[in-house]
Scaffold this motif. Structure first.
Motif, PDB file in Angstrom:
ATOM      1  N   LEU A  98     -19.621  -3.148 -10.832  1.00  0.00           N
ATOM      2  CA  LEU A  98     -18.169  -2.970 -10.781  1.00  0.00           C
ATOM      3  C   LEU A  98     -17.559  -4.276 -10.294  1.00  0.00           C
ATOM      4  O   LEU A  98     -17.551  -4.563  -9.101  1.00  0.00           O
ATOM      5  N   GLN A  99     -17.084  -5.073 -11.235  1.00  0.00           N
ATOM      6  CA  GLN A  99     -16.546  -6.398 -10.959  1.00  0.00           C
ATOM      7  C   GLN A  99     -15.031  -6.338 -10.779  1.00  0.00           C
ATOM      8  O   GLN A  99     -14.355  -5.627 -11.510  1.00  0.00           O
ATOM      9  N   PRO A 100     -14.484  -7.102  -9.814  1.00  0.00           N
ATOM     10  CA  PRO A 100     -13.036  -7.121  -9.615  1.00  0.00           C
ATOM     11  C   PRO A 100     -12.285  -7.449 -10.903  1.00  0.00           C
ATOM     12  O   PRO A 100     -12.747  -8.239 -11.725  1.00  0.00           O
ATOM     13  N   ASN A 101     -11.158  -6.808 -11.078  1.00  0.00           N
ATOM     14  CA  ASN A 101     -10.234  -6.984 -12.202  1.00  0.00           C
ATOM     15  C   ASN A 101     -10.677  -6.298 -13.496  1.00  0.00           C
ATOM     16  O   ASN A 101      -9.937  -6.319 -14.475  1.00  0.00           O
ATOM     17  N   TYR A 148      -7.729   3.205  -7.851  1.00  0.00           N
ATOM     18  CA  TYR A 148      -8.563   2.007  -7.945  1.00  0.00           C
ATOM     19  C   TYR A 148      -9.987   2.343  -7.523  1.00  0.00           C
ATOM     20  O   TYR A 148     -10.217   3.272  -6.751  1.00  0.00           O
ATOM     21  N   ALA A 149     -10.919   1.588  -8.078  1.00  0.00           N
ATOM     22  CA  ALA A 149     -12.335   1.713  -7.705  1.00  0.00           C
ATOM     23  C   ALA A 149     -12.699   0.501  -6.866  1.00  0.00           C
ATOM     24  O   ALA A 149     -12.162  -0.596  -7.059  1.00  0.00           O
ATOM     25  N   ARG A 150     -13.616   0.698  -5.951  1.00  0.00           N
ATOM     26  CA  ARG A 150     -14.053  -0.393  -5.070  1.00  0.00           C
ATOM     27  C   ARG A 150     -15.108  -1.242  -5.774  1.00  0.00           C
ATOM     28  O   ARG A 150     -16.117  -0.724  -6.248  1.00  0.00           O
ATOM     29  N   ALA A 151     -14.878  -2.557  -5.834  1.00  0.00           N
ATOM     30  CA  ALA A 151     -15.872  -3.482  -6.372  1.00  0.00           C
ATOM     31  C   ALA A 151     -17.062  -3.522  -5.425  1.00  0.00           C
ATOM     32  O   ALA A 151     -16.901  -3.383  -4.206  1.00  0.00           O
ATOM     33  N   ASP A 202       1.514  -3.242 -12.249  1.00  0.00           N
ATOM     34  CA  ASP A 202       1.135  -4.013 -11.067  1.00  0.00           C
ATOM     35  C   ASP A 202      -0.243  -3.653 -10.523  1.00  0.00           C
ATOM     36  O   ASP A 202      -0.403  -3.368  -9.342  1.00  0.00           O
ATOM     37  N   ASN A 203      -1.236  -3.644 -11.379  1.00  0.00           N
ATOM     38  CA  ASN A 203      -2.626  -3.390 -11.003  1.00  0.00           C
ATOM     39  C   ASN A 203      -2.844  -1.982 -10.430  1.00  0.00           C
ATOM     40  O   ASN A 203      -3.860  -1.701  -9.846  1.00  0.00           O
ATOM     41  N   ALA A 224      -8.571   3.111 -14.062  1.00  0.00           N
ATOM     42  CA  ALA A 224      -8.343   2.516 -12.745  1.00  0.00           C
ATOM     43  C   ALA A 224      -8.900   1.101 -12.676  1.00  0.00           C
ATOM     44  O   ALA A 224     -10.012   0.852 -13.136  1.00  0.00           O
ATOM     45  N   PRO A 225      -8.150   0.187 -12.068  1.00  0.00           N
ATOM     46  CA  PRO A 225      -8.670  -1.167 -11.879  1.00  0.00           C
ATOM     47  C   PRO A 225      -9.744  -1.178 -10.804  1.00  0.00           C
ATOM     48  O   PRO A 225      -9.751  -0.332  -9.901  1.00  0.00           O
ATOM     49  N   ILE A 226     -10.636  -2.133 -10.897  1.00  0.00           N
ATOM     50  CA  ILE A 226     -11.655  -2.342  -9.864  1.00  0.00           C
ATOM     51  C   ILE A 226     -11.121  -3.439  -8.952  1.00  0.00           C
ATOM     52  O   ILE A 226     -10.745  -4.513  -9.413  1.00  0.00           O
ATOM     53  N   LYS A 227     -11.062  -3.119  -7.652  1.00  0.00           N
ATOM     54  CA  LYS A 227     -10.512  -4.064  -6.680  1.00  0.00           C
ATOM     55  C   LYS A 227     -11.556  -4.437  -5.645  1.00  0.00           C
ATOM     56  O   LYS A 227     -12.346  -3.610  -5.218  1.00  0.00           O
ATOM     57  N   GLU A 228     -11.503  -5.702  -5.237  1.00  0.00           N
ATOM     58  CA  GLU A 228     -12.353  -6.163  -4.144  1.00  0.00           C
ATOM     59  C   GLU A 228     -11.663  -5.789  -2.839  1.00  0.00           C
ATOM     60  O   GLU A 228     -10.497  -6.115  -2.622  1.00  0.00           O
TER      61      GLU A 228
END
Length: 172
Positions: free
Chosen positions: A140-143, A56-59, A40-41, A162-166
């Motif tokens: 760092l682009q979302p998803n 998660y990383a920040r976009a 789940d992301n 880690a996913p990149i999230k906006e």
């Protein structure tokens, strides 16, 4: 015309074989010592006494040179440990940081380590402890995903994808 088709076919076969060789060489079943599981992301990694959850990383918009990584770090051991280093190929420099209140003004400061009390979970979050990615080498682009290696004071290294999230700031 047949020579050109044959050349492209030959190159395609060579590239296919090369890709197959790389995939087999990087087989996850052959990866030693730690596991990474995506759900789940949120990505969780576990190694020894340490569990990493919800990383998660920040976009960031194009041209923004820095970002941050957040997560939950669990210490399953009966003694305290500390996160002392983080490394990622997406940034020139990776540092451990905290926000501190100095005279009513919130300031971000680099820290030597992030303490993990015995049997507890510490949350790295905006406004608190976090991992700074300084001098981004790519947007760092979302998803998309980034890899991050976390090293603890006793020598254990845990690799996290880690996913990149906006992140959207709340409305006031």
């Amino acid at each position: 015309m047949k020579k050109i088709k044959y050349s492209w076919l030959a190159w395609g076969a060579i590239l296919s074989l090369s890709a197959s060789t790389i995939v087999l060489a990087c087989d996850k079943q052959a990866a030693p010592m730690h596991k990474t599981v995506a759900t789940d992301n949120a990505v969780a990694a576990e190694h020894g006494f340490f569990i990493v959850k919800a990383a998660y990383a920040r976009a960031v918009p194009p041209g923004q040179p820095n970002s941050a990584v957040f997560m939950q770090l669990q210490n399953k051991d009966q003694q305290a440990h500390a996160l002392v280093k983080a490394v990622s190929q997406v940034a020139e420099v990776v540092e451990l940081h905290n926000h501190v209140n100095e005279g009513g003004i919130m300031k971000m400061r680099q820290v030597a380590q992030i303490d993990l009390p015995a049997g507890e979970t510490i949350e790295l979050k905006p406004g608190g402890f976090h991992i700074m990615l300084i001098g981004l080498k790519q947007p760092l682009q979302p998803n998309a995903m980034i890899d991050l290696s976390l090293t603890f004071e006793e020598g254990t290294t845990v690799t996290v994808t880690a996913p990149i999230k906006e992140i959207v700031a709340p409305m006031h």
